[in-house]
Scaffold this active site. Structure first.
Site, PDB file in Angstrom:
ATOM      1  N   ASN A  83       0.904  -1.160  -0.051  1.00  9.37           N
ATOM      2  CA  ASN A  83       0.060  -0.101   0.023  1.00  9.37           C
ATOM      3  C   ASN A  83       0.836   1.122   0.049  1.00  9.37           C
ATOM      4  OD1 ASN A  83      -2.669  -1.285   0.047  1.00  9.37           O
ATOM      5  ND2 ASN A  83      -2.394  -1.362   2.287  1.00  9.37           N
ATOM      6  N   LYS A 186      -5.779   3.688  -5.405  1.00  9.24           N
ATOM      7  CA  LYS A 186      -5.730   2.863  -4.376  1.00  9.24           C
ATOM      8  C   LYS A 186      -5.442   3.944  -3.047  1.00  9.24           C
ATOM      9  CE  LYS A 186      -5.920  -0.689  -1.504  1.00  9.24           C
ATOM     10  NZ  LYS A 186      -4.901  -1.688  -1.564  1.00  9.24           N
ATOM     11  N   ASN A 190      -6.940   4.603   0.750  1.00  6.06           N
ATOM     12  CA  ASN A 190      -6.072   4.662   1.851  1.00  6.06           C
ATOM     13  C   ASN A 190      -5.899   5.847   2.686  1.00  6.06           C
ATOM     14  OD1 ASN A 190      -3.990   2.284   0.467  1.00  6.06           O
ATOM     15  ND2 ASN A 190      -5.495   1.696   1.833  1.00  6.06           N
ATOM     16  N   SER A 253      -6.476  -1.999   7.166  1.00  2.00           N
ATOM     17  CA  SER A 253      -5.376  -2.714   7.487  1.00  2.00           C
ATOM     18  C   SER A 253      -4.535  -1.984   8.508  1.00  2.00           C
ATOM     19  CB  SER A 253      -4.569  -3.158   6.468  1.00  2.00           C
ATOM     20  OG  SER A 253      -3.859  -1.876   5.699  1.00  2.00           O
ATOM     21  N   GLU A 265       2.032   1.671   9.024  1.00  2.00           N
ATOM     22  CA  GLU A 265       2.509   2.275   7.826  1.00  2.00           C
ATOM     23  C   GLU A 265       2.279   3.747   7.704  1.00  2.00           C
ATOM     24  OE1 GLU A 265       2.456  -0.862   4.401  1.00  2.00           O
ATOM     25  OE2 GLU A 265       0.457  -0.946   5.474  1.00  2.00           O
TER      26      GLU A 265
END
Length: 306
Positions: A83, A186, A190, A253, A265
């Site tokens: 990601n 994407k 996120n 996530s 992250e």
């Protein structure tokens, strides 16, 4: 394995022990699949590969960089299915930022040196998976889609070969010559779902039921799209991001990492996009606030350090 490929897995701890003893079990909406790949914690045990798929979280990249070398032959391709903004993002980018290194993601250029961006196949995965127990992966999506593409956009026989193997294994595969568009499409999800998911400690279906948070989600998506467009990318219609997230009962996530006490992250998903915004002179007032709050939340949990 399903497509007849010779597959090896590098894993650690209980996950490795379970795979060695019982094999690897994938629980998907269309059924279960059980395989027995070679499993090790030392890349030297399996040697050079045709294709290497790296799926660790971004904070682990510097630690696994050295372990890539025994896997790489002259023609090996390396797929980074991760990601956020990838370490190779500006390789073969063109323009004023061409070949720029992203030290926050790849400090000291360890991955750049070990893997070489010329080998890279970018991968964007639309899956919702969890390790339900060691050796068992639970996939929640009915459709599990992966977009593949080389940084330079040039057609590549090994990319096509990988796409065919993954499709034969039951995945929905697309090969694109504009992988950065897919990265930003994407990333809008996120940036929006990850930040608000952490701050609300909720799945997006619950968080976005509040009208004010819905408005914030729209502003985040618009700012992310503006960064992408300033770099010459088309991230798609940012106006659909809120609607797509609003039906998701799956926790992001990065929220799962917070709840499970795993490194978050923060850099690849949030800080580097903002650093790129500064490079491109794109204002991001909403993202500046929510990312600062997420960083503080991660630091308070002991899951992120500068």
């Amino acid at each position: 394995m399903r497509a007849g490929a010779d597959v090896s897995v590098i894993a650690r701890g209980p996950h490795l022990a379970a795979i060695r003893e019982n094999g690897l079990l994938i629980e998907a909406k269309d059924g279960t699949f059980h395989g027995r790949p070679k499993a090790t914690d030392d890349a030297r045990d399996i040697g050079e590969q045709d294709i290497v798929i790296v799926s660790v979280k971004a904070p682990s990249l510097p630690q696994i960089a050295g372990g890539l070398r025994p896997l790489l032959g002259a023609g090996t391709r390396v797929v980074f299915a991760m990601n956020g903004i990838p370490w190779w993002y500006f390789h073969a980018h063109g323009g004023p930022f061409d070949a720029r290194r992203l030290d926050r993601i790849d400090p000291g250029g360890r991955v750049w040196s070990a893997a070489s961006p010329d080998r890279v196949i970018g991968a964007i995965a639309y899956t919702a998976c969890t390790v339900s127990r060691p050796g068992v992966i639970h996939a929640e999506n009915l459709r599990n889609r992966i977009i593949l593409g080389r940084p330079d956009g040039v057609p590549d026989e090994q990319t096509d070969r990988l796409a065919a193997l993954l499709a034969a294994g039951g995945l929905e595969i697309e090969v694109t010559d504009r992988i950065r568009d897919a990265i930003w499409a994407k990333l809008l999800m996120n940036l929006t779902g990850g930040t608000l998911g952490v701050l609300a400690a909720s799945a997006m279906r619950d968080a976005l039921s509040h009208p004010i948070l819905g408005d914030v989600a729209d502003r985040i998506a618009a700012e992310g799209a503006a960064i992408a467009q300033a770099l010459g990318c088309d991230p798609g219609d940012h106006g659909t991001v809120r609607a797509r997230l609003s039906v998701s009962g799956h926790k992001q996530s990065i929220l799962q990492d917070l709840e499970l006490g795993r490194a978050m992250e923060i850099d690849a998903l949030f800080r580097v996009p903002l650093e790129i915004a500064r490079l491109a002179d794109v204002p991001t007032p909403t993202l500046d606030v929510v990312v600062a709050l997420v960083i503080q939340r991660a630091k308070a949990a002991g899951l992120y350090a500068e």
